[in-house]
Design a protein around this motif. Sequence first.
Motif, PDB file in Angstrom:
ATOM      1  N   MET A  41       0.843  -1.196   0.000  1.00 11.10           N
ATOM      2  CA  MET A  41       0.000   0.000   0.000  1.00 11.10           C
ATOM      3  C   MET A  41       0.878   1.245   0.000  1.00 11.10           C
ATOM      4  SD  MET A  41      -3.409  -0.856   2.212  1.00 11.10           S
ATOM      5  CE  MET A  41      -4.436   0.031   1.036  1.00 11.10           C
ATOM      6  N   VAL A  42       0.320   2.358  -0.443  1.00 12.73           N
ATOM      7  CA  VAL A  42       1.057   3.618  -0.552  1.00 12.73           C
ATOM      8  C   VAL A  42       0.284   4.706   0.184  1.00 12.73           C
ATOM      9  CG1 VAL A  42       1.947   5.374  -2.136  1.00 12.73           C
ATOM     10  CG2 VAL A  42       2.027   2.947  -2.778  1.00 12.73           C
ATOM     11  N   ASP A  43       0.984   5.458   1.011  1.00 17.83           N
ATOM     12  CA  ASP A  43       0.414   6.635   1.666  1.00 17.83           C
ATOM     13  C   ASP A  43       0.341   7.741   0.613  1.00 17.83           C
ATOM     14  OD1 ASP A  43      -0.093   8.958   3.079  1.00 17.83           O
ATOM     15  OD2 ASP A  43       1.398   8.585   4.639  1.00 17.83           O
ATOM     16  N   SER A  44      -0.851   8.022   0.104  1.00 20.20           N
ATOM     17  CA  SER A  44      -0.989   8.932  -1.035  1.00 20.20           C
ATOM     18  C   SER A  44      -0.492  10.335  -0.708  1.00 20.20           C
ATOM     19  CB  SER A  44      -2.450   8.986  -1.495  1.00 20.20           C
ATOM     20  OG  SER A  44      -3.298   9.464  -0.462  1.00 20.20           O
TER      21      SER A  44
ATOM     22  N   PHE B 226       2.897  12.232  -2.731  1.00 21.61           N
ATOM     23  CA  PHE B 226       2.945  13.495  -3.467  1.00 21.61           C
ATOM     24  C   PHE B 226       3.666  14.601  -2.696  1.00 21.61           C
ATOM     25  CE2 PHE B 226      -0.799  11.573  -5.626  1.00 21.61           C
ATOM     26  CZ  PHE B 226      -0.300  11.630  -6.922  1.00 21.61           C
ATOM     27  N   TYR B 227       3.700  14.524  -1.379  1.00 18.05           N
ATOM     28  CA  TYR B 227       4.308  15.593  -0.568  1.00 18.05           C
ATOM     29  C   TYR B 227       5.263  14.978   0.460  1.00 18.05           C
ATOM     30  CZ  TYR B 227      -0.168  17.287  -2.316  1.00 18.05           C
ATOM     31  OH  TYR B 227      -1.248  17.551  -3.111  1.00 18.05           O
TER      32      TYR B 227
ATOM     33  N   GLN C 262      -3.864  11.236  -9.159  1.00 15.63           N
ATOM     34  CA  GLN C 262      -3.208  12.476  -9.537  1.00 15.63           C
ATOM     35  C   GLN C 262      -3.116  13.426  -8.357  1.00 15.63           C
ATOM     36  OE1 GLN C 262      -5.393  14.012 -12.853  1.00 15.63           O
ATOM     37  NE2 GLN C 262      -4.974  12.259 -14.173  1.00 15.63           N
ATOM     38  N   ARG C 263      -2.081  14.253  -8.390  1.00 11.66           N
ATOM     39  CA  ARG C 263      -1.923  15.235  -7.324  1.00 11.66           C
ATOM     40  C   ARG C 263      -2.927  16.355  -7.452  1.00 11.66           C
ATOM     41  NH1 ARG C 263       3.257  19.116  -6.158  1.00 11.66           N
ATOM     42  NH2 ARG C 263       2.358  20.190  -7.952  1.00 11.66           N
ATOM     43  N   GLY C 264      -3.222  16.753  -8.681  1.00 11.90           N
ATOM     44  CA  GLY C 264      -4.128  17.870  -8.899  1.00 11.90           C
ATOM     45  C   GLY C 264      -3.384  19.060  -9.462  1.00 11.90           C
TER      46      GLY C 264
ATOM     47  N   PRO D  85       4.605  26.141   0.025  1.00 16.01           N
ATOM     48  CA  PRO D  85       3.465  25.447   0.633  1.00 16.01           C
ATOM     49  C   PRO D  85       3.834  24.266   1.520  1.00 16.01           C
ATOM     50  CG  PRO D  85       3.639  24.894  -1.691  1.00 16.01           C
ATOM     51  CD  PRO D  85       4.626  25.992  -1.446  1.00 16.01           C
ATOM     52  N   ILE D  86       5.085  23.796   1.475  1.00 21.35           N
ATOM     53  CA  ILE D  86       5.438  22.633   2.299  1.00 21.35           C
ATOM     54  C   ILE D  86       6.052  23.034   3.642  1.00 21.35           C
ATOM     55  CG2 ILE D  86       5.822  21.232   0.237  1.00 21.35           C
ATOM     56  CD1 ILE D  86       8.826  21.377   0.863  1.00 21.35           C
TER      57      ILE D  86
END
Length: 593
Positions: free
Chosen positions: A346-349, A353-354, A393-395, A409-410
Amino acid sequence: GTGGTTGTTSSKAKRLPRSQSIANYFARHNADIICIQEAKIPLSQLSSRSEPLGCSSIPGYESFWCPNTCADASKRGFNGVVTYAKVGTVQSADCRPLGSPDLDDQGRCVMTNHGKFVLFNVYVPAGGSNPLSYKMKFLNALRSAMQRQRKAGNHVILSGDLNIAHRRDDVHWKYRVVDVDAVVQEVRRARETGYGSSTLPQWKLELCDHWDLINAALSTKEVIPVTTKNTKTGQEFAKFRLRVAVTGDSSNRYVILGKAEPSQEEALWYYDFSGATYFDEDREEELPSRKANCIGLDTLMELMSKIARVEWDDRTRKLIANTSANVKHASPTIRWLDNIINEDGMVDSFRHFYPTAKDRFTCWHQYTNKRFENEGCRIDYMLVDEPLLEHIQRGPDDPLRCCRFDGNPICEEAALHAATASGSFKGSSFEGGGIALASQHALDTQFGGAAHTGVIYTPPSYSDHIATSLLLNDLFVEPSLHLDETDAATKRAQPHKKQKSIASFFGKKPAGGLLSKPSTGLAKAANAENSLQRQASDNGKRKGQQSLASTFKRTKSVGSRSSITEPKQKQQSTKPTGSHGSIMNHFVKRSNK
């Protein structure tokens, strides 16, 4: 839930469906699938159609419930999860997917089948009120249930409140822990061998030099009664604090640690650094659950300051937090999450992406106003099987919401702006009165931006949790599935359909309207620690946490569009933007290009 009018010229008010306010709210988020934890709607209300705001039957949605049905009747209003899915996006459901009557009765997991994937909506037991053995029993059963689905050929998405902070950046620096024994051993080994002691950071040397003094002081722990007073009302409260005796340095003195706690046990618990074990019922053996002398950084700094009289500045604190402090050592829940990622694929979505985003928490301690300082943890997830990554997708660019912050933003400052709506959300007074009222503009910040994978900052008056989201592309989502209402498991997950509504006797409504447009996407809705059952007070004041139901009650219908009342502001369009699908912690939504 029946207020509001259609049109603007008629003097007669048209009564809207009880569920209209909830439908309006879902439409604002453009949600396709909405996963709610702690719904707290008893089975008796669902089967008799007496649930608040008609929340089982939202126009354009199917709902699938897992209420608490445990033998203890006094607990049947607790827990409860529900998944809303747009009509045509789900083909079956199961409110007892764990395969254990004891666990399935607790109302903590419902599974829905969306054709190319199954979605588990879960509310994992917290560690405080439940023994760790019970939490691990639930997690092990959940893992087995997901493995069974994979063997049946289904990809899995896991959405919900896991009550697990996985890695260092998922907890505020104050709550990260330092393995004191490991630091002391490292320094002593370096000094004994003569290699490396000159290169060790100063804080490690200071901790090693003073640890025996601190340990001796902690051995003298005693609880003393204290009285606190509400300065507004004058009411007094009997509480307890911890006191230790410091005798190993040049002076003999008492030191007060921590803050006033409501019980002697709590005052002692915060300074108990002993190791611990738990009994694993599945493996039938005692396993480690906590490593000795692993201490929260904030608490360690207090011990160094009050007992050792050594002050660590902010630069030192940041060095420790980012290099040597981490999540809890020997935690079986963290090992479980490691295993479903490393072994089950499994992947922590969010982290996909971040990977370097700082302080993007999903839960805060509400009663001490920690959200307004952004001192929280990330315990709500969208985990997906690795083969699904090509469909996620990240968006849009920089989808992490930052409100009025224009920097990176991070970074931590961006996360603080997001959590507080750039300071528009205010905490409760410690003298009482509940959460401070927020402006309509601040409340509406949750609706801004296009669909994306990330987090959605619902207002603190809703819950001490916020939403997470996952964006799926249209090529993967099937918008025209047929729900098998003859399936026994699906029927059990829809107890509200056993009792027909009055409206059903007058035929179906014609196609079209607010939510008739098919959509493709997913959003995990509502990590609400509040009950749909509780209502907002008529004067609009928020007393503590506010339920989603009370939020829905404040919506109204204007013409054929839905909107939360926005005085002095233009109504925002509910038209989707973009052509994808998304899963959110509170909601699942999609956007169309």
